[in-house]
Write an enzyme that holds these catalytic residues in place. Structure first.
Site, PDB file in Angstrom:
ATOM      1  N   PHE A 109       0.777  -1.261   0.100  1.00  0.00           N
ATOM      2  CA  PHE A 109      -0.069  -0.009   0.063  1.00  0.00           C
ATOM      3  C   PHE A 109       0.861   1.156  -0.083  1.00  0.00           C
ATOM      4  O   PHE A 109       0.349   2.290  -0.430  1.00  0.00           O
ATOM      5  CB  PHE A 109      -0.959  -0.008   1.247  1.00  0.00           C
ATOM      6  CG  PHE A 109      -0.156   0.439   2.459  1.00  0.00           C
ATOM      7  CD1 PHE A 109      -0.113   1.614   2.848  1.00  0.00           C
ATOM      8  CD2 PHE A 109       0.248  -0.386   3.494  1.00  0.00           C
ATOM      9  CE1 PHE A 109       0.510   2.217   4.060  1.00  0.00           C
ATOM     10  CE2 PHE A 109       1.005  -0.002   4.548  1.00  0.00           C
ATOM     11  CZ  PHE A 109       1.164   1.292   4.844  1.00  0.00           C
TER      12      PHE A 109
ATOM     13  N   CYS B 261       9.709   1.890   3.518  1.00  0.00           N
ATOM     14  CA  CYS B 261      10.317   0.658   3.788  1.00  0.00           C
ATOM     15  C   CYS B 261      11.828   1.250   3.792  1.00  0.00           C
ATOM     16  O   CYS B 261      12.793   0.643   4.307  1.00  0.00           O
ATOM     17  CB  CYS B 261      10.380  -0.264   2.646  1.00  0.00           C
ATOM     18  SG  CYS B 261      10.893   0.252   1.125  1.00  0.00           S
TER      19      CYS B 261
ATOM     20  N   SER C 166       5.265  -6.933   3.140  1.00  0.00           N
ATOM     21  CA  SER C 166       6.020  -7.213   4.649  1.00  0.00           C
ATOM     22  C   SER C 166       6.655  -8.546   4.624  1.00  0.00           C
ATOM     23  O   SER C 166       6.250  -9.603   3.555  1.00  0.00           O
ATOM     24  CB  SER C 166       4.888  -7.393   5.679  1.00  0.00           C
ATOM     25  OG  SER C 166       3.900  -8.573   5.283  1.00  0.00           O
TER      26      SER C 166
ATOM     27  N   LYS D 215      -1.415  -7.167  -9.065  1.00  0.00           N
ATOM     28  CA  LYS D 215      -2.445  -7.212  -8.059  1.00  0.00           C
ATOM     29  C   LYS D 215      -2.061  -6.203  -7.071  1.00  0.00           C
ATOM     30  O   LYS D 215      -0.945  -6.364  -6.418  1.00  0.00           O
ATOM     31  CB  LYS D 215      -2.236  -8.833  -7.721  1.00  0.00           C
ATOM     32  CG  LYS D 215      -3.573  -9.262  -6.651  1.00  0.00           C
ATOM     33  CD  LYS D 215      -4.059  -8.165  -5.706  1.00  0.00           C
ATOM     34  CE  LYS D 215      -2.998  -8.668  -4.198  1.00  0.00           C
ATOM     35  NZ  LYS D 215      -3.432  -7.647  -3.278  1.00  0.00           N
TER      36      LYS D 215
ATOM     37  N   GLU E 199      -4.870  -3.834  -1.704  1.00  0.00           N
ATOM     38  CA  GLU E 199      -6.348  -3.572  -1.561  1.00  0.00           C
ATOM     39  C   GLU E 199      -6.599  -2.291  -0.908  1.00  0.00           C
ATOM     40  O   GLU E 199      -7.866  -1.835  -0.646  1.00  0.00           O
ATOM     41  CB  GLU E 199      -7.132  -4.633  -1.233  1.00  0.00           C
ATOM     42  CG  GLU E 199      -6.743  -5.151   0.261  1.00  0.00           C
ATOM     43  CD  GLU E 199      -5.401  -6.150   0.000  1.00  0.00           C
ATOM     44  OE1 GLU E 199      -4.517  -5.859  -0.431  1.00  0.00           O
ATOM     45  OE2 GLU E 199      -5.794  -7.207   0.953  1.00  0.00           O
ATOM     46  N   ARG E 200      -5.614  -1.470  -0.390  1.00  0.00           N
ATOM     47  CA  ARG E 200      -5.934  -0.479   0.520  1.00  0.00           C
ATOM     48  C   ARG E 200      -6.162   0.999  -0.273  1.00  0.00           C
ATOM     49  O   ARG E 200      -6.867   1.835  -0.086  1.00  0.00           O
ATOM     50  CB  ARG E 200      -4.679  -0.035   1.452  1.00  0.00           C
ATOM     51  CG  ARG E 200      -4.476  -1.228   2.130  1.00  0.00           C
ATOM     52  CD  ARG E 200      -4.920  -1.390   3.748  1.00  0.00           C
ATOM     53  NE  ARG E 200      -4.699  -2.489   4.077  1.00  0.00           N
ATOM     54  CZ  ARG E 200      -5.662  -3.522   4.292  1.00  0.00           C
ATOM     55  NH1 ARG E 200      -6.850  -3.326   3.676  1.00  0.00           N
ATOM     56  NH2 ARG E 200      -5.343  -4.960   4.811  1.00  0.00           N
TER      57      ARG E 200
HETATM   58  P1  NAD Z   1       1.646  -6.479   3.099  1.00  0.00           P
HETATM   59  O1  NAD Z   1       2.627  -7.782   3.158  1.00  0.00           O
HETATM   60  O2  NAD Z   1       0.437  -6.635   4.083  1.00  0.00           O
HETATM   61  O3  NAD Z   1       0.799  -6.631   1.819  1.00  0.00           O
HETATM   62  C1  NAD Z   1       1.435  -6.770   0.241  1.00  0.00           C
HETATM   63  C2  NAD Z   1       0.623  -7.287  -0.626  1.00  0.00           C
HETATM   64  O4  NAD Z   1       0.595  -8.477  -0.280  1.00  0.00           O
HETATM   65  C3  NAD Z   1      -0.753  -6.693  -0.912  1.00  0.00           C
HETATM   66  O5  NAD Z   1      -0.752  -6.719  -2.279  1.00  0.00           O
HETATM   67  C4  NAD Z   1      -1.605  -7.671  -0.207  1.00  0.00           C
HETATM   68  O6  NAD Z   1      -2.763  -7.706  -0.693  1.00  0.00           O
HETATM   69  C5  NAD Z   1      -1.043  -8.919  -0.242  1.00  0.00           C
HETATM   70  N1  NAD Z   1      -1.206  -9.873   0.846  1.00  0.00           N
HETATM   71  C6  NAD Z   1      -1.593  -9.703   2.358  1.00  0.00           C
HETATM   72  N2  NAD Z   1      -1.631 -10.567   2.859  1.00  0.00           N
HETATM   73  C7  NAD Z   1      -1.202 -11.576   2.256  1.00  0.00           C
HETATM   74  C8  NAD Z   1      -1.493 -13.127   2.514  1.00  0.00           C
HETATM   75  N3  NAD Z   1      -1.881 -13.691   3.534  1.00  0.00           N
HETATM   76  N4  NAD Z   1      -1.338 -13.898   1.413  1.00  0.00           N
HETATM   77  C9  NAD Z   1      -0.984 -13.279   0.105  1.00  0.00           C
HETATM   78  N5  NAD Z   1      -1.020 -12.078  -0.117  1.00  0.00           N
HETATM   79  C10 NAD Z   1      -1.071 -11.279   0.850  1.00  0.00           C
HETATM   80  O7  NAD Z   1       2.510  -5.218   3.106  1.00  0.00           O
HETATM   81  P2  NAD Z   1       1.567  -3.831   3.098  1.00  0.00           P
HETATM   82  O8  NAD Z   1       1.281  -3.411   4.807  1.00  0.00           O
HETATM   83  O9  NAD Z   1       0.842  -3.388   2.001  1.00  0.00           O
HETATM   84  O10 NAD Z   1       2.941  -2.995   3.009  1.00  0.00           O
HETATM   85  C11 NAD Z   1       3.856  -2.423   4.048  1.00  0.00           C
HETATM   86  C12 NAD Z   1       5.177  -3.282   4.113  1.00  0.00           C
HETATM   87  O11 NAD Z   1       5.829  -3.444   2.831  1.00  0.00           O
HETATM   88  C13 NAD Z   1       6.143  -3.096   5.301  1.00  0.00           C
HETATM   89  O12 NAD Z   1       6.552  -4.453   5.739  1.00  0.00           O
HETATM   90  C14 NAD Z   1       7.154  -2.387   4.234  1.00  0.00           C
HETATM   91  O13 NAD Z   1       8.575  -2.493   4.896  1.00  0.00           O
HETATM   92  C15 NAD Z   1       7.264  -3.257   3.172  1.00  0.00           C
HETATM   93  N6  NAD Z   1       7.764  -2.724   1.915  1.00  0.00           N
HETATM   94  C16 NAD Z   1       8.968  -3.132   1.565  1.00  0.00           C
HETATM   95  C17 NAD Z   1       9.665  -2.498   0.534  1.00  0.00           C
HETATM   96  C18 NAD Z   1      10.879  -3.154  -0.038  1.00  0.00           C
HETATM   97  O14 NAD Z   1      11.415  -2.673  -1.227  1.00  0.00           O
HETATM   98  N7  NAD Z   1      11.629  -3.834   0.557  1.00  0.00           N
HETATM   99  C19 NAD Z   1       9.006  -1.525  -0.251  1.00  0.00           C
HETATM  100  C20 NAD Z   1       7.965  -1.123   0.286  1.00  0.00           C
HETATM  101  C21 NAD Z   1       7.333  -1.691   1.390  1.00  0.00           C
END
Ligand code: NAD
Length: 499
Positions: free
Chosen positions: A149, A281, A226, A173, A176-177
């Protein structure tokens, strides 16, 4: 109530799964749209359209494909205000920060205009008698990306621009936020001349992600989010024989040496710790001053700066430093972790727990927090908080400071503030972290370098954007060819010389 859609085969398509989720305006706490959550059949429809469209796109010469990117850059600039507004409305970040989100994606699109150069193959003339050998970089076919998000414009573009420039079809994909900007990007790509079916957006949650992971036709999966989800997607995707790269969470340390310019360091920490409400991040979430004197000076400079931070809705334009966090659950999680910090004995020097914004009582705003005397065993040190909370861990020496960053399970970014070149050089060489800043707090590499962390912050062999993206989104085919000699003498087409 607005009902959002998927974008499949060049058209907005309503969800058919019967499952929806709410999209909030984080500043007001109101639900502003319903988002359909795709099932496997909807994902399959996108895969079918991608499969039909991709061969012709791959056969389009790379320069023509690059022209679509050129036109797309123009359209992004023309629509910058509209995109930034839509982004802020769903994410909550300030308008200038939202425009920056679009801009850092746009720069990768610009880099992809150079795809014809990046896709040139290798050639060896006369590898043997009459034998030539050449390598081609060919597209994978249908690729997919799953994005977080916190950068709803930048990260999708980091994925789809190189994938498409390489001749692939791409299914996104998004989170969803905040799905509206990704949908707008798909429309703009088609306005720029992209054939339908080459970039599609399928909204959803785990069900849609699993439909990607288990779909035979999809060749590669890019993920940013994450770490627990990154591990799941990496393990499952690789198990399904796909090419996968996953980027996860972070806990970025900034080391402040006694010789650093303390005002510069404090200013850097304010932007890097509290910008975008800490939802980056590459945010700095741990400050490591070396020596108690350095720590005392730093805290003294940080406190007034933190207390002066302006927190508000994006509609306040430039007059706000950071906005709300993305959901009520995110707010609850951040405040819960702050409470564990207090319970486990950290010193809460700036307490933002009572923060309230008049007129926006239902918004997901979180006040700025600063902890001092945090120790490595505390939850606020070990876990990613992803909110406006900075933890100060006092180190007594440079070795102790670098050791903290090295021992942490995450390894996305880090920074050191010092005037000493020897220290800076040693830090850059020894640290086991992917992106390093020297007197630069958020060292996000530019488009033509690559972006990626180490340790639990990334899974896979290649980074995002830069030359790595062209490796990730292509595969190599090497041709060895021999043409028997003598053919050229088989016909007599030349004028005979007069004898
Ligand atoms: P998230 O992991 O909750 O969601 C990321 C994606 O995964 C979304 O599209 C979501 O729909 C999907 N998802 C969520 N739960 C899932 C599941 N159980 N099974 C399969 N798919 C699922 O992350 P977020 O809250 O959207 O973003 C924040 C996180 O992203 C933080 O941990 C941040 O550090 C990380 N981030 C990392 C980078 C990097 O380049 N390392 C960059 C940006 C954000």
């Amino acid at each position: 109530m607005q009902e959002l859609t998927h974008y499949i085969n060049g058209a907005h398509v309503k969800g058919t799964s019967g499952r929806f989720t709410d999209v909030f305006n984080p500043a007001t706490g109101e639900v502003q749209a319903k988002l359909p959550l795709a099932n496997a059949a909807e994902m399959d429809a996108a895969v079918q359209a991608a499969t039909a469209a991709q061969p012709a796109w791959a056969a389009t010469n790379p320069q023509r494909r690059a022209r679509v990117m050129m036109k797309f850059v123009g359209l992004l600039n023309d629509n910058m205000d509209k995109l930034a507004e839509a982004l802020s409305r769903e994410h909550g970040k300030t308008l200038p920060d939202a425009a920056g989100d679009v801009q850092r994606g746009l720069e990768v699109v610009e880099y992809c205009i150079g795809a014809p150069e990046m896709l040139k193959g290798d050639y060896t003339d006369s590898a043997g008698p009459g034998i030539d050998m050449y390598s081609m970089k060919q597209p994978l076919g249908v690729c997919a990306g799953i994005t977080p998000f916190n950068f709803p414009a930048m990260i999708p573009m980091w994925m789809f621009a190189p994938a498409i420039a390489c001749g692939n079809a791409f299914i996104l994909k998004p989170s969803e936020r905040d799905p509206s900007v990704p949908l707008m990007l798909a429309e703009l790509m088609e306005e720029a001349g992209l054939p339908k079916g080459i970039l599609q957006v399928v909204n959803g949650d785990k069900e849609a992600v699993d439909a990607i992971l288990y779909h035979d036709v999809i060749q590669s999966v890019g993920f940013v989010g994450s770490t627990p989800i990154a591990e799941y997607i990496y393990g499952t995707g690789c198990g399904q024989g796909k090419r996968v790269q996953c980027f996860g969470g972070a806990k970025n340390h900034m080391i402040i040496m006694p010789d650093a310019d303390m005002d510069q360091a404090a200013d850097a920490l304010i932007g890097a710790g509290y910008g975008a409400a800490g939802e980056r991040c590459m945010a700095i979430s741990v400050a490591v001053p070396v020596g108690d004197e350095t720590a005392d000076k730093l805290i003294e400079k940080l406190v007034p700066r933190i207390e002066a931070l302006k927190v508000g809705p994006y509609t306040a334009g430039n007059d706000v430093d950071y906005g709300p966090v993305v959901t009520a659950a995110a707010k609850e999680n951040i405040l819960g972790l702050v409470q564990t910090g207090v319970d486990q004995g950290a010193e809460l020097v700036v307490d933002g727990r009572d923060f309230n914004l008049q007129g926006y009582e239902d918004g997901f705003f979180v006040g700025a927090h600063l902890f001092d005397r945090v120790t490595p065993d505390m939850d606020i040190y070990r876990k990613e908080i992803f909110g406006p909370v900075l933890s100060c861990v006092r180190a007594q020496s440079y070795e102790e400071a670098i050791g903290l960053a090295m021992d942490h399970e995450y390894g996305n970014g880090t920074a050191i503030y010092t005037r000493d070149g020897d220290t800076a050089r040693d830090f850059a060489n020894r640290i086991n972290i992917g992106m390093v800043g020297i007197n630069v707090p958020i060292p996000v590499p530019l488009a033509y370098h690559t972006f990626g962390g180490w340790k639990k912050s990334a899974f896979g062999d290649l980074n995002q954007h830069g030359p790595d993206a062209f490796k990730f989104y292509t595969r190599t085919k090497t041709v060895t060819s021999r043409w028997p000699s003598g053919i050229k003498e088989g016909g007599e087409f030349n004028f005979k010389a007069m004898e």
